[in-house]
Design a protein around this motif. Structure first.
Motif, PDB file in Angstrom:
ATOM      1  N   GLY A 104     -16.241  45.655  -7.965  1.00  0.00           N
ATOM      2  CA  GLY A 104     -14.901  45.312  -7.439  1.00  0.00           C
ATOM      3  C   GLY A 104     -14.528  46.479  -6.324  1.00  0.00           C
ATOM      4  N   LEU A 105     -15.353  47.340  -6.169  1.00  0.00           N
ATOM      5  CA  LEU A 105     -15.007  48.320  -5.130  1.00  0.00           C
ATOM      6  C   LEU A 105     -15.465  47.718  -3.523  1.00  0.00           C
ATOM      7  N   LEU A 106     -14.887  48.422  -2.667  1.00  0.00           N
ATOM      8  CA  LEU A 106     -15.528  48.021  -1.288  1.00  0.00           C
ATOM      9  C   LEU A 106     -16.908  48.379  -1.274  1.00  0.00           C
ATOM     10  N   SER A 152     -17.795  51.093 -15.149  1.00  0.00           N
ATOM     11  CA  SER A 152     -17.127  51.921 -15.765  1.00  0.00           C
ATOM     12  C   SER A 152     -16.982  53.302 -14.670  1.00  0.00           C
ATOM     13  N   VAL A 153     -17.984  53.615 -13.965  1.00  0.00           N
ATOM     14  CA  VAL A 153     -17.661  54.782 -12.824  1.00  0.00           C
ATOM     15  C   VAL A 153     -16.932  54.267 -11.815  1.00  0.00           C
ATOM     16  N   GLN A 206     -11.801  54.284  -8.788  1.00  0.00           N
ATOM     17  CA  GLN A 206     -10.321  53.622  -8.394  1.00  0.00           C
ATOM     18  C   GLN A 206      -8.961  54.281  -9.026  1.00  0.00           C
ATOM     19  N   VAL A 207      -9.061  54.609 -10.093  1.00  0.00           N
ATOM     20  CA  VAL A 207      -7.957  55.425 -10.918  1.00  0.00           C
ATOM     21  C   VAL A 207      -7.819  56.826 -10.017  1.00  0.00           C
ATOM     22  N   TRP A 208      -8.769  57.495  -9.720  1.00  0.00           N
ATOM     23  CA  TRP A 208      -8.930  58.603  -9.282  1.00  0.00           C
ATOM     24  C   TRP A 208      -8.387  58.868  -7.944  1.00  0.00           C
ATOM     25  N   CYS A 209      -8.736  57.862  -7.207  1.00  0.00           N
ATOM     26  CA  CYS A 209      -8.389  57.912  -5.621  1.00  0.00           C
ATOM     27  C   CYS A 209      -6.791  57.780  -5.709  1.00  0.00           C
ATOM     28  N   GLU A 210      -6.281  58.687  -4.749  1.00  0.00           N
ATOM     29  CA  GLU A 210      -4.767  58.791  -4.500  1.00  0.00           C
ATOM     30  C   GLU A 210      -4.383  59.161  -3.077  1.00  0.00           C
ATOM     31  N   GLN A 211      -3.289  58.935  -2.432  1.00  0.00           N
ATOM     32  CA  GLN A 211      -2.995  59.473  -1.228  1.00  0.00           C
ATOM     33  C   GLN A 211      -3.892  59.153  -0.161  1.00  0.00           C
ATOM     34  N   GLY A 212      -4.230  57.642  -0.209  1.00  0.00           N
ATOM     35  CA  GLY A 212      -4.997  57.151   1.047  1.00  0.00           C
ATOM     36  C   GLY A 212      -6.585  57.298   0.560  1.00  0.00           C
ATOM     37  N   MET A 213      -6.804  57.791  -0.163  1.00  0.00           N
ATOM     38  CA  MET A 213      -8.339  58.302  -0.520  1.00  0.00           C
ATOM     39  C   MET A 213      -8.925  56.510  -0.819  1.00  0.00           C
ATOM     40  N   GLN A 214     -10.256  56.311  -0.506  1.00  0.00           N
ATOM     41  CA  GLN A 214     -10.630  54.964  -0.424  1.00  0.00           C
ATOM     42  C   GLN A 214     -12.323  55.339  -1.011  1.00  0.00           C
ATOM     43  N   ALA A 215     -12.550  54.657  -2.308  1.00  0.00           N
ATOM     44  CA  ALA A 215     -13.960  54.817  -2.708  1.00  0.00           C
ATOM     45  C   ALA A 215     -14.628  53.356  -2.450  1.00  0.00           C
ATOM     46  N   TYR A 216     -15.961  53.248  -2.303  1.00  0.00           N
ATOM     47  CA  TYR A 216     -17.004  52.312  -1.891  1.00  0.00           C
ATOM     48  C   TYR A 216     -18.264  52.493  -2.711  1.00  0.00           C
ATOM     49  N   ARG A 217     -18.786  51.520  -2.884  1.00  0.00           N
ATOM     50  CA  ARG A 217     -20.117  51.607  -3.378  1.00  0.00           C
ATOM     51  C   ARG A 217     -20.894  51.446  -2.463  1.00  0.00           C
ATOM     52  N   TYR A 218     -21.733  52.462  -2.214  1.00  0.00           N
ATOM     53  CA  TYR A 218     -22.490  52.820  -1.085  1.00  0.00           C
ATOM     54  C   TYR A 218     -23.940  51.968  -1.176  1.00  0.00           C
ATOM     55  N   GLY A 251     -26.581  50.867  -4.823  1.00  0.00           N
ATOM     56  CA  GLY A 251     -27.339  50.993  -6.049  1.00  0.00           C
ATOM     57  C   GLY A 251     -26.292  51.791  -7.005  1.00  0.00           C
ATOM     58  N   GLU A 252     -26.627  53.133  -7.422  1.00  0.00           N
ATOM     59  CA  GLU A 252     -25.625  53.939  -8.138  1.00  0.00           C
ATOM     60  C   GLU A 252     -25.239  54.972  -7.229  1.00  0.00           C
ATOM     61  N   GLU A 253     -25.172  54.957  -5.937  1.00  0.00           N
ATOM     62  CA  GLU A 253     -24.546  55.830  -5.085  1.00  0.00           C
ATOM     63  C   GLU A 253     -23.227  55.258  -4.645  1.00  0.00           C
ATOM     64  N   PHE A 254     -22.068  55.968  -4.662  1.00  0.00           N
ATOM     65  CA  PHE A 254     -20.656  55.934  -4.078  1.00  0.00           C
ATOM     66  C   PHE A 254     -20.070  56.856  -3.138  1.00  0.00           C
ATOM     67  N   VAL A 255     -19.514  56.631  -2.253  1.00  0.00           N
ATOM     68  CA  VAL A 255     -18.823  57.374  -1.537  1.00  0.00           C
ATOM     69  C   VAL A 255     -17.301  57.049  -1.215  1.00  0.00           C
ATOM     70  N   ILE A 256     -16.650  58.332  -1.068  1.00  0.00           N
ATOM     71  CA  ILE A 256     -15.278  58.286  -0.956  1.00  0.00           C
ATOM     72  C   ILE A 256     -14.715  58.985   0.478  1.00  0.00           C
ATOM     73  N   ILE A 257     -13.818  58.268   1.029  1.00  0.00           N
ATOM     74  CA  ILE A 257     -13.243  58.938   2.274  1.00  0.00           C
ATOM     75  C   ILE A 257     -11.961  59.514   1.970  1.00  0.00           C
ATOM     76  N   LEU A 258     -11.631  60.602   1.957  1.00  0.00           N
ATOM     77  CA  LEU A 258     -10.410  61.523   1.926  1.00  0.00           C
ATOM     78  C   LEU A 258      -9.823  61.780   3.136  1.00  0.00           C
ATOM     79  N   PRO A 259      -8.829  61.143   3.693  1.00  0.00           N
ATOM     80  CA  PRO A 259      -8.056  61.578   4.977  1.00  0.00           C
ATOM     81  C   PRO A 259      -7.143  62.868   4.769  1.00  0.00           C
ATOM     82  N   GLY A 260      -7.504  63.401   5.881  1.00  0.00           N
ATOM     83  CA  GLY A 260      -6.355  64.674   5.893  1.00  0.00           C
ATOM     84  C   GLY A 260      -7.020  65.803   4.900  1.00  0.00           C
ATOM     85  N   THR A 261      -7.827  65.759   4.707  1.00  0.00           N
ATOM     86  CA  THR A 261      -8.545  66.630   3.425  1.00  0.00           C
ATOM     87  C   THR A 261      -9.853  67.506   3.980  1.00  0.00           C
ATOM     88  N   ASN A 262      -9.462  69.004   3.694  1.00  0.00           N
ATOM     89  CA  ASN A 262     -10.758  69.734   4.469  1.00  0.00           C
ATOM     90  C   ASN A 262     -11.712  69.925   3.191  1.00  0.00           C
TER      91      ASN A 262
END
Length: 338
Positions: free
Chosen positions: A185-187, A234-235, A240-252, A254-265
């Motif tokens: 259900g992730l992007l 489950s992961v 999805q619950v962990w992402c906040e303030q514009g963060m977006q999670a994707y299933r990249y 297999g078992e690999e995921f990636v998250i974009i965190l805007p405005g974050t160093n």
């Protein structure tokens, strides 16, 4: 022209400059989305776009698709019909304008031809020949110039008509973007690549968190692929619950995921990733049919901050390099260490 038609065209005329300002692709989905945003038909949708503009400086493609599906695609047919009617109204008006301009241009061509012919006849009469010839030559030169300009205008109008016809077809066929991973259900990776490119294009500061579930093959080998799918889901739910303030999670993949965190160093994203690592390590997944339980789920993380002078592949490659290092150093850790 009815009041409804006027309202529709005025609203879309406000929406189009906003789309140009934020470099929004001119797809039917985006036309409908920004039409609704401009008309403020849906306060929740308006708020979501405002938040995205504040965090990203633009509206990522995957978010546009998600907002469309949530707020517009599920609306009653009557509301969708209103949007379709509004888009059709502006297209009809443009077509009418183009057709009228073409007719006026053709009439101007005929008038010029007749005038040039009469002036030529006047010059042949031999009355004030020198003066008449000068006038004739001047008007002939001007008419040739106008003929060239009007020919170019005709070509531009024909091109515009073709663009409008293409838009009509796109609206008729509709647009359905496959941006969602069917299992979790992730992007998906496609959505990630679109959003990553959009962040680069709009000069949005961001960091990437790349994570890979440790020893995932073991789950499949020991408990079967269905249990492996349960672990992935489950992961994904925790992401999805962990992402906040514009963060977006994707299933990249297999078992690999990636998250974009805007405005974050880099420091901020590493702190967040460390909290996520600890959260995932507490996950327990049970198969009710077999009674098997997986309670040793961990993940390795690679973090990278976009420098502003590199493309998306470069920042992703740097995160992947740290991820591989985390795996080789024993897994269940976040790199780089700052």
């Amino acid at each position: 022209m009815t009041d409804e038609f006027l309202t529709s065209t005025q609203t879309l005329r406000k929406a189009i400059p906003l789309m140009i300002k934020h470099k929004v692709p001119t797809t039917p989905v985006n036309y409908a989305l920004w039409y609704s945003y401009t008309s403020d038909q849906n306060p929740i949708l308006t708020q979501a776009i405002d938040q995205s503009l504040a965090q990203y400086g633009h509206c990522p493609p995957s978010l546009s698709d998600s907002l469309y599906r949530t707020h517009l695609a599920q609306h009653p047919a009557s509301e969708q019909g209103q949007i379709s009617h509004s888009l059709q109204a502006i297209m009809d008006e443009l077509c009418h304008t183009m057709t009228g301009s073409q007719k006026e241009t053709q009439a101007f061509h005929h008038a010029l031809s007749r005038t040039c012919q009469r002036l030529s006849q006047k010059a042949e009469q031999g009355v004030n020949v020198h003066e008449a010839n000068d006038l004739v030559q001047e008007l002939l030169d001007e008419s040739r110039h106008m003929h060239q300009s009007s020919t170019l205008l005709n070509q531009q109008l024909e091109n515009a008509n073709q663009e409008i016809e293409n838009l009509r077809k796109a609206l008729k066929d509709s647009l359905k973007c496959a941006n969602e991973d069917p299992l979790t259900g992730l992007l998906n990776r496609r959505a990630f690549q679109q959003d990553l490119s959009s962040c680069i294009q709009h000069h949005t500061p961001f960091s990437l968190v790349l994570l890979d579930i440790d020893n995932f093959k073991t789950f499949n080998d020991d408990f079967g692929h269905l249990m492996g799918d349960k672990v992935l889901c489950s992961v994904a739910r925790h992401l999805q619950v962990w992402c906040e303030q514009g963060m977006q999670a994707y299933r990249y993949g297999g078992e690999e995921f990636v998250i974009i965190l805007p405005g974050t160093n880099l420091h901020q994203s590493r702190d967040k990733a460390e909290k996520l690592r600890k959260t995932l390590s507490g996950i327990a997944v049970q198969d009710k049919q077999s009674g098997n339980t997986v309670s040793s789920i961990t993940a390795s993380f690679g973090i990278a901050e976009h420098t502003g002078k590199e493309n998306g592949l470069a920042v992703l490659a740097r995160a992947d390099k740290y991820l591989l290092q985390a795996k080789s150093l024993g897994r269940n850790r976040v790199l780089p260490v700052l």
